[in-house]
Structures are given as C-alpha cells and as structure tokens.
Design a protein around this motif. Structure first.
Motif, PDB file in Angstrom:
ATOM      1  N   SER A  88       0.899  -1.136  -0.085  1.00  0.00           N
ATOM      2  CA  SER A  88      -0.090  -0.167   0.188  1.00  0.00           C
ATOM      3  C   SER A  88       0.908   1.159   0.103  1.00  0.00           C
ATOM      4  O   SER A  88       0.565   2.220  -0.604  1.00  0.00           O
ATOM      5  CB  SER A  88      -0.751   0.048   1.087  1.00  0.00           C
ATOM      6  OG  SER A  88      -1.698   1.204   1.139  1.00  0.00           O
ATOM      7  N   SER A  89       1.920   1.306   0.713  1.00  0.00           N
ATOM      8  CA  SER A  89       2.883   2.387   0.907  1.00  0.00           C
ATOM      9  C   SER A  89       3.284   2.610  -0.704  1.00  0.00           C
ATOM     10  O   SER A  89       3.426   3.873  -0.948  1.00  0.00           O
ATOM     11  CB  SER A  89       4.050   2.033   1.744  1.00  0.00           C
ATOM     12  OG  SER A  89       4.990   3.417   1.735  1.00  0.00           O
ATOM     13  N   PHE A  90       3.624   1.675  -1.529  1.00  0.00           N
ATOM     14  CA  PHE A  90       4.154   1.892  -2.764  1.00  0.00           C
ATOM     15  C   PHE A  90       3.234   2.580  -3.586  1.00  0.00           C
ATOM     16  O   PHE A  90       3.563   3.802  -4.252  1.00  0.00           O
ATOM     17  CB  PHE A  90       4.436   0.584  -3.661  1.00  0.00           C
ATOM     18  CG  PHE A  90       5.701  -0.333  -2.974  1.00  0.00           C
ATOM     19  CD1 PHE A  90       6.758   0.543  -2.269  1.00  0.00           C
ATOM     20  CD2 PHE A  90       5.678  -1.733  -2.998  1.00  0.00           C
ATOM     21  CE1 PHE A  90       7.707  -0.097  -1.884  1.00  0.00           C
ATOM     22  CE2 PHE A  90       6.922  -2.214  -2.385  1.00  0.00           C
ATOM     23  CZ  PHE A  90       7.764  -1.499  -1.789  1.00  0.00           C
ATOM     24  N   PHE A  91       1.901   2.149  -3.371  1.00  0.00           N
ATOM     25  CA  PHE A  91       0.859   2.578  -4.375  1.00  0.00           C
ATOM     26  C   PHE A  91       0.494   4.215  -3.772  1.00  0.00           C
ATOM     27  O   PHE A  91       0.460   4.872  -4.532  1.00  0.00           O
ATOM     28  CB  PHE A  91      -0.546   1.848  -4.228  1.00  0.00           C
ATOM     29  CG  PHE A  91      -0.545   0.466  -5.068  1.00  0.00           C
ATOM     30  CD1 PHE A  91      -0.699   0.733  -6.251  1.00  0.00           C
ATOM     31  CD2 PHE A  91      -0.318  -0.661  -4.492  1.00  0.00           C
ATOM     32  CE1 PHE A  91      -0.659  -0.383  -7.202  1.00  0.00           C
ATOM     33  CE2 PHE A  91      -0.075  -1.857  -5.132  1.00  0.00           C
ATOM     34  CZ  PHE A  91      -0.492  -1.872  -6.521  1.00  0.00           C
ATOM     35  N   TRP A  92       0.445   4.431  -2.579  1.00  0.00           N
ATOM     36  CA  TRP A  92       0.097   5.760  -2.259  1.00  0.00           C
ATOM     37  C   TRP A  92       1.532   6.842  -2.432  1.00  0.00           C
ATOM     38  O   TRP A  92       1.244   7.902  -2.901  1.00  0.00           O
ATOM     39  CB  TRP A  92       0.192   5.842  -0.640  1.00  0.00           C
ATOM     40  CG  TRP A  92      -1.452   5.398  -0.317  1.00  0.00           C
ATOM     41  CD1 TRP A  92      -1.609   4.345   0.326  1.00  0.00           C
ATOM     42  CD2 TRP A  92      -2.572   6.153  -0.654  1.00  0.00           C
ATOM     43  NE1 TRP A  92      -2.954   4.350   0.583  1.00  0.00           N
ATOM     44  CE2 TRP A  92      -3.792   5.201  -0.103  1.00  0.00           C
ATOM     45  CE3 TRP A  92      -2.799   7.178  -1.451  1.00  0.00           C
ATOM     46  CZ2 TRP A  92      -4.827   5.765  -0.323  1.00  0.00           C
ATOM     47  CZ3 TRP A  92      -4.185   7.412  -1.569  1.00  0.00           C
ATOM     48  CH2 TRP A  92      -5.548   6.789  -1.081  1.00  0.00           C
ATOM     49  N   THR A  93       2.676   5.962  -2.742  1.00  0.00           N
ATOM     50  CA  THR A  93       3.922   6.965  -2.889  1.00  0.00           C
ATOM     51  C   THR A  93       3.421   7.372  -4.549  1.00  0.00           C
ATOM     52  O   THR A  93       3.817   8.729  -4.865  1.00  0.00           O
ATOM     53  CB  THR A  93       4.797   6.264  -2.790  1.00  0.00           C
ATOM     54  OG1 THR A  93       5.288   5.784  -1.417  1.00  0.00           O
ATOM     55  CG2 THR A  93       6.293   7.197  -2.996  1.00  0.00           C
ATOM     56  N   VAL A  94       3.209   6.652  -5.168  1.00  0.00           N
ATOM     57  CA  VAL A  94       2.912   6.733  -6.687  1.00  0.00           C
ATOM     58  C   VAL A  94       1.903   7.648  -6.760  1.00  0.00           C
ATOM     59  O   VAL A  94       1.814   8.592  -7.588  1.00  0.00           O
ATOM     60  CB  VAL A  94       2.835   5.256  -7.396  1.00  0.00           C
ATOM     61  CG1 VAL A  94       2.758   5.923  -9.049  1.00  0.00           C
ATOM     62  CG2 VAL A  94       4.175   4.831  -7.464  1.00  0.00           C
TER      63      VAL A  94
END
Length: 334
Positions: A91-97
């Motif tokens: 989820s952290s990857f997706f929110w960063t993008v």
C-alpha cells in the motif's frame, strides 16, 4: 551467516532496525497528528500524505514486531505479521506513486478538478489491490517463514513455496520496480514544468513589484521534488539488491552490512517523509516549536496570561508580537 536453512540475524542488526522502526513510527504519527491538529493544513496533497503515513505506520509496527521476535517457523504470529507487513508495504508503494500522479495532474496538467476526482481511484487501488493480493497469498498459504532470505527477521513469502519468486513479485517487488520507473519520470516532468513557468514569469517581475522576490519557498519546494524519488530509491534499493542476489543464488545477500541497510531502508519511509514534510516545512515547524514551548511552560508551572496569544504566526518574532498586541489581537492560526 547461514546455518542450515536459517539465516542468522545478529543482535546489532536487530537494534539498528528496531531504532529505524521507532523513528518511522514517530514520524508517521507526527504527520497524522499535525493534519488533525491544524485544519488549514488539510489540503488534498497532505491528506494523501496522511494515507501514506498510515501505511508506513502500519509497516513500522509490523516490521518491529517481526524484527523483535525473529521468527523461526510458520507460526500463526509469523503469518499474521507477514500478512500485515505485506499489505502495508505494498500500500505504501501505491500511495507514494498516487501522490506523484496527483501532483503531476494538478501542476503540469493544471487541472485541480481532475486531480481531486482521482482520489477515489487512489483509494480503490492503494488499499484494494494490496488487500486482494494479501488475502490471496494468505489463502494459498504463501505467507510465512522465509528464513530472512529477503527480510531481516520478519516473515514474508514462505521459503519452501515452490513459486516463491512469483509471489515475491506479486506481494511487493513488481510494484517496487514500477515505482522506481514512475516516480523519477513524474517528478522530472513536474520540475521541468515549474522551471519553465518561473522562467516565463521572471520576464515580468521588474514591473510586477519593486522589492526583490524571495526564493526560499520555491527553492525548498524544488529541493523536495528532487529528494522524493531519490530518497525512495536510496531507501528501497537494498531490498531490491538482495532480491536480485537471491535470484542469482549469490551468498552475498547474507552480508551483514547489506542486511542492515535492507532493514533500515524498508523501515525508514515514515521518518523520511516526516523530515521532508514536517521538519523541513517552515510553517509546520514553527507551529510545532510553539506548541512544544507552550507545553514546557505548562510543565514548569508558568500559566500564560489571559489575554496573551498562545501561538506566533510563521515568521513572527516576539518583538513584533508585542507591538501588534498593543493595537489588536494576534490571530492564533493562519
């Protein structure tokens, strides 16, 4: 460093990674608290940052539990910790993008309406996709003890799963690779657009104002646009290196320095975001300092006077405040 089918995680590595988890926990909590405390900070970009901080907070807690326990088998605690960290990390990857995409649409495409309309999609993708992947991995018995092959004590994809490489990709690595490619491109385009706009505006500055313009805020914003993808890659690259070494069958993935860097990188995103978006943001930093000073006065037993303002405006010193108090009340928030 390996004993049979078990990778040794040294005490020094545990201590360092636990400290990193603690800093990330505090940093993510601070981002969330500042958003709750001051209503004028509740812009859409900072709200997206709060969602990212929730994922980073959850990652820090789950990783800390795994590093503290250093699981040795497929216990229920191992599976639960691995599932939570898998969901939060992905989820952290997706929110960063998602934050980068929002800023690109808002700044480069100059469409706040379109950018705001993407927030619902961000929620569906950034929470829904990691949740679906995690549920599928747990249901198929893919999450569990991984012998710290590509972790530092915590659980991830089971070491004995015959298709473990595929699930390592699905539960994190493929999204990590996509973030490596997407973030630099989006932030380079944003920086290029801003620089072009500044160059065009500079031709009219002599007739717009007599005083020289201040570049402090624009330079800080420019620095952040550079640091965001750089810091992300610097923090995450060590886990990627260990994953590639695992695919190559190289024992170098067990090097204590590489393992420590991997542990620090995977658990430091919340702390890094706090430094950039709280400590390096002057209005928020000023308010935090004022709040800390106020707390220290209360602890020392110094009650503020009834008519005294409780907070300075950003950039305002005490002498200016005294002058303004003689004519009018100072606003407590901007």
């Amino acid at each position: 460093m390996a004993e049979g089918n078990q990778t040794v995680v040294y005490l020094s590595e545990q201590v360092v990674v636990l400290c990193s988890c603690a800093l990330s926990f505090v940093g993510s909590s601070l981002i969330i608290l500042t958003y709750i405390m001051w209503s004028d900070l509740r812009t859409t970009p900072r709200r997206l940052l709060v969602y990212l901080s929730v994922a980073d907070w959850l990652s820090a807690v789950s990783y800390a539990f795994g590093v503290w326990r250093v699981f040795r088998s497929d216990s229920q605690g191992c599976v639960a910790q691995g599932a939570i960290s898998t969901f939060a990390n992905t989820s952290s990857f997706f929110w960063t993008v998602a934050i980068a995409v929002y800023l690109y649409v808002f700044i480069v495409r100059s469409s706040q309406r379109v950018a705001d309309s993407l927030v619902l999609l961000f929620h569906l993708v950034s929470w829904g996709v990691p949740l679906a992947i995690t549920v599928a991995a747990v249901s198929l018995n893919k999450i569990g003890y991984d012998a710290s092959e590509v972790s530092v004590g915590w659980c991830w994809v089971r070491i004995h799963a015959p298709d473990r490489v595929l699930w390592m990709l699905l539960t994190g690595k493929i999204w990590e690779f996509l973030a490596y490619l997407t973030l630099p491109v989006l932030y380079i385009l944003i920086k290029r657009h801003i620089h072009i706009a500044h160059a065009a505006l500079s031709e009219y500055r002599p007739i717009l104002a007599n005083r020289p313009p201040s570049h402090s805020f624009s330079s800080m914003a420019d620095m952040k646009l550079t640091l965001i993808p750089v810091i992300f890659i610097v923090l995450r690259i060590w886990s990627t290196v260990r994953f590639i070494l695992l695919l190559a069958g190289s024992p170098a993935r067990l090097n204590p320095v590489l393992v420590t860097l991997h542990g620090i990188g995977n658990t430091s995103q919340g702390a890094a975001n706090c430094i950039m978006f709280v400590l390096l943001t002057r209005p928020i930093r000023t308010r935090l300092c004022a709040a800390l000073c106020c707390c220290s006065k209360y602890r020392a037993g110094e009650q503020p006077s009834h008519g005294a303002p409780q907070r300075l405006l950003p950039g305002q010193d005490t002498s200016t405040q005294r002058e303004e108090d003689s004519t009018s009340r100072v606003r407590t928030d901007r």
